[in-house]
Scaffold this motif. Structure first.
Motif, PDB file in Angstrom:
ATOM      1  N   VAL A  48      22.842 -21.609 -24.644  1.00 26.03           N
ATOM      2  CA  VAL A  48      24.034 -21.274 -23.854  1.00 26.03           C
ATOM      3  C   VAL A  48      25.135 -20.737 -24.761  1.00 26.03           C
ATOM      4  O   VAL A  48      25.783 -19.727 -24.460  1.00 26.03           O
ATOM      5  N   TYR A  49      25.343 -21.396 -25.893  1.00 30.44           N
ATOM      6  CA  TYR A  49      26.361 -20.980 -26.869  1.00 30.44           C
ATOM      7  C   TYR A  49      26.128 -19.542 -27.314  1.00 30.44           C
ATOM      8  O   TYR A  49      27.047 -18.716 -27.294  1.00 30.44           O
ATOM      9  N   SER A  50      24.906 -19.227 -27.693  1.00 31.58           N
ATOM     10  CA  SER A  50      24.632 -17.874 -28.175  1.00 31.58           C
ATOM     11  C   SER A  50      24.732 -16.849 -27.056  1.00 31.58           C
ATOM     12  O   SER A  50      25.190 -15.734 -27.281  1.00 31.58           O
ATOM     13  N   ALA A  51      24.325 -17.208 -25.851  1.00 30.24           N
ATOM     14  CA  ALA A  51      24.445 -16.284 -24.726  1.00 30.24           C
ATOM     15  C   ALA A  51      25.919 -15.953 -24.449  1.00 30.24           C
ATOM     16  O   ALA A  51      26.274 -14.788 -24.231  1.00 30.24           O
ATOM     17  N   LEU A  52      26.765 -16.972 -24.476  1.00 34.47           N
ATOM     18  CA  LEU A  52      28.191 -16.736 -24.252  1.00 34.47           C
ATOM     19  C   LEU A  52      28.801 -15.866 -25.346  1.00 34.47           C
ATOM     20  O   LEU A  52      29.585 -14.955 -25.073  1.00 34.47           O
ATOM     21  N   PHE A  53      28.435 -16.139 -26.590  1.00 36.31           N
ATOM     22  CA  PHE A  53      29.018 -15.375 -27.681  1.00 36.31           C
ATOM     23  C   PHE A  53      28.421 -13.979 -27.826  1.00 36.31           C
ATOM     24  O   PHE A  53      29.059 -13.104 -28.403  1.00 36.31           O
ATOM     25  N   MET A  54      27.221 -13.749 -27.276  1.00 37.46           N
ATOM     26  CA  MET A  54      26.711 -12.372 -27.226  1.00 37.46           C
ATOM     27  C   MET A  54      27.633 -11.538 -26.343  1.00 37.46           C
ATOM     28  O   MET A  54      27.986 -10.409 -26.681  1.00 37.46           O
ATOM     29  N   ARG A  55      28.008 -12.098 -25.193  1.00 36.37           N
ATOM     30  CA  ARG A  55      28.903 -11.378 -24.294  1.00 36.37           C
ATOM     31  C   ARG A  55      30.263 -11.169 -24.957  1.00 36.37           C
ATOM     32  O   ARG A  55      30.837 -10.083 -24.886  1.00 36.37           O
ATOM     33  N   PHE A  56      30.786 -12.214 -25.616  1.00 35.64           N
ATOM     34  CA  PHE A  56      32.062 -12.081 -26.304  1.00 35.64           C
ATOM     35  C   PHE A  56      32.007 -10.982 -27.353  1.00 35.64           C
ATOM     36  O   PHE A  56      32.918 -10.149 -27.446  1.00 35.64           O
ATOM     37  N   ALA A  57      30.947 -10.961 -28.162  1.00 29.69           N
ATOM     38  CA  ALA A  57      30.825  -9.966 -29.231  1.00 29.69           C
ATOM     39  C   ALA A  57      30.786  -8.553 -28.661  1.00 29.69           C
ATOM     40  O   ALA A  57      31.266  -7.609 -29.287  1.00 29.69           O
ATOM     41  N   TRP A  58      30.224  -8.420 -27.465  1.00 27.68           N
ATOM     42  CA  TRP A  58      30.137  -7.093 -26.844  1.00 27.68           C
ATOM     43  C   TRP A  58      31.477  -6.687 -26.230  1.00 27.68           C
ATOM     44  O   TRP A  58      31.857  -5.524 -26.268  1.00 27.68           O
ATOM     45  N   MET A  59      32.219  -7.640 -25.682  1.00 32.91           N
ATOM     46  CA  MET A  59      33.446  -7.323 -24.957  1.00 32.91           C
ATOM     47  C   MET A  59      34.684  -7.221 -25.853  1.00 32.91           C
ATOM     48  O   MET A  59      35.642  -6.534 -25.506  1.00 32.91           O
ATOM     49  N   VAL A  60      34.682  -7.919 -26.984  1.00 33.72           N
ATOM     50  CA  VAL A  60      35.856  -7.920 -27.855  1.00 33.72           C
ATOM     51  C   VAL A  60      36.058  -6.513 -28.433  1.00 33.72           C
ATOM     52  O   VAL A  60      35.109  -5.761 -28.642  1.00 33.72           O
ATOM     53  N   GLN A  61      37.309  -6.159 -28.653  1.00 34.73           N
ATOM     54  CA  GLN A  61      37.617  -4.866 -29.255  1.00 34.73           C
ATOM     55  C   GLN A  61      38.240  -5.096 -30.619  1.00 34.73           C
ATOM     56  O   GLN A  61      39.206  -5.851 -30.718  1.00 34.73           O
ATOM     57  N   PRO A  62      37.763  -4.502 -31.681  1.00 32.09           N
ATOM     58  CA  PRO A  62      36.583  -3.637 -31.735  1.00 32.09           C
ATOM     59  C   PRO A  62      35.303  -4.451 -31.553  1.00 32.09           C
ATOM     60  O   PRO A  62      35.273  -5.640 -31.868  1.00 32.09           O
ATOM     61  N   ARG A  63      34.280  -3.806 -31.022  1.00 31.65           N
ATOM     62  CA  ARG A  63      33.005  -4.509 -30.806  1.00 31.65           C
ATOM     63  C   ARG A  63      32.503  -5.068 -32.131  1.00 31.65           C
ATOM     64  O   ARG A  63      32.534  -4.406 -33.153  1.00 31.65           O
ATOM     65  N   ASN A  64      32.022  -6.291 -32.054  1.00 28.18           N
ATOM     66  CA  ASN A  64      31.567  -6.972 -33.260  1.00 28.18           C
ATOM     67  C   ASN A  64      30.041  -6.988 -33.265  1.00 28.18           C
ATOM     68  O   ASN A  64      29.412  -7.915 -32.762  1.00 28.18           O
ATOM     69  N   TYR A  65      29.463  -5.946 -33.833  1.00 23.01           N
ATOM     70  CA  TYR A  65      28.010  -5.802 -33.845  1.00 23.01           C
ATOM     71  C   TYR A  65      27.338  -6.833 -34.744  1.00 23.01           C
ATOM     72  O   TYR A  65      26.211  -7.238 -34.483  1.00 23.01           O
ATOM     73  N   LEU A  66      28.020  -7.261 -35.795  1.00 22.36           N
ATOM     74  CA  LEU A  66      27.463  -8.290 -36.670  1.00 22.36           C
ATOM     75  C   LEU A  66      27.339  -9.621 -35.914  1.00 22.36           C
ATOM     76  O   LEU A  66      26.307 -10.293 -35.994  1.00 22.36           O
TER      77      LEU A  66
END
Length: 96
Positions: A54-72
């Motif tokens: 659940v933690y990783s699923a939530l933070f995958m979405r965060f990494a995609w939505m945050v600006q600038p996108r955090n691909y790492l």
């Protein structure tokens, strides 16, 4: 070469920011999950592994939505989600 390195150092996702060091630290979760693959399924905590999924699923979405996108960060959590889902499947098979 030096100018591109300097540009990386001063970028919004470079090593002077938490956008860099947070994901670097999170790779420890992936390493721990990979190390646990050789352990018997009886040692896997189903609750903790599900929480990590659940933690990783939530933070995958965060990494995609945050600006600038955090691909790492996205790559880190995609990797962790993969490892944790595998561990969760090992735990479930071990339960019967």
């Amino acid at each position: 070469m030096a100018s591109s390195f300097r540009a990386f150092l001063n970028s919004p996702v470079g090593p002077k920011t938490t956008h860099f060091w947070g994901p670097v630290a999170n790779w420890g979760f992936v390493a721990a999950g990979l190390a646990d693959m050789n352990k018997p399924p009886e040692m896997i905590s189903g609750n903790m592994t599900a929480a990590m999924c659940v933690y990783s699923a939530l933070f995958m979405r965060f990494a995609w939505m945050v600006q600038p996108r955090n691909y790492l960060l996205l790559a880190c959590h995609v990797s962790n989600e993969t490892v944790q889902l595998y561990q969760l499947s090992r735990w479930a098979r071990g339960q019967g």
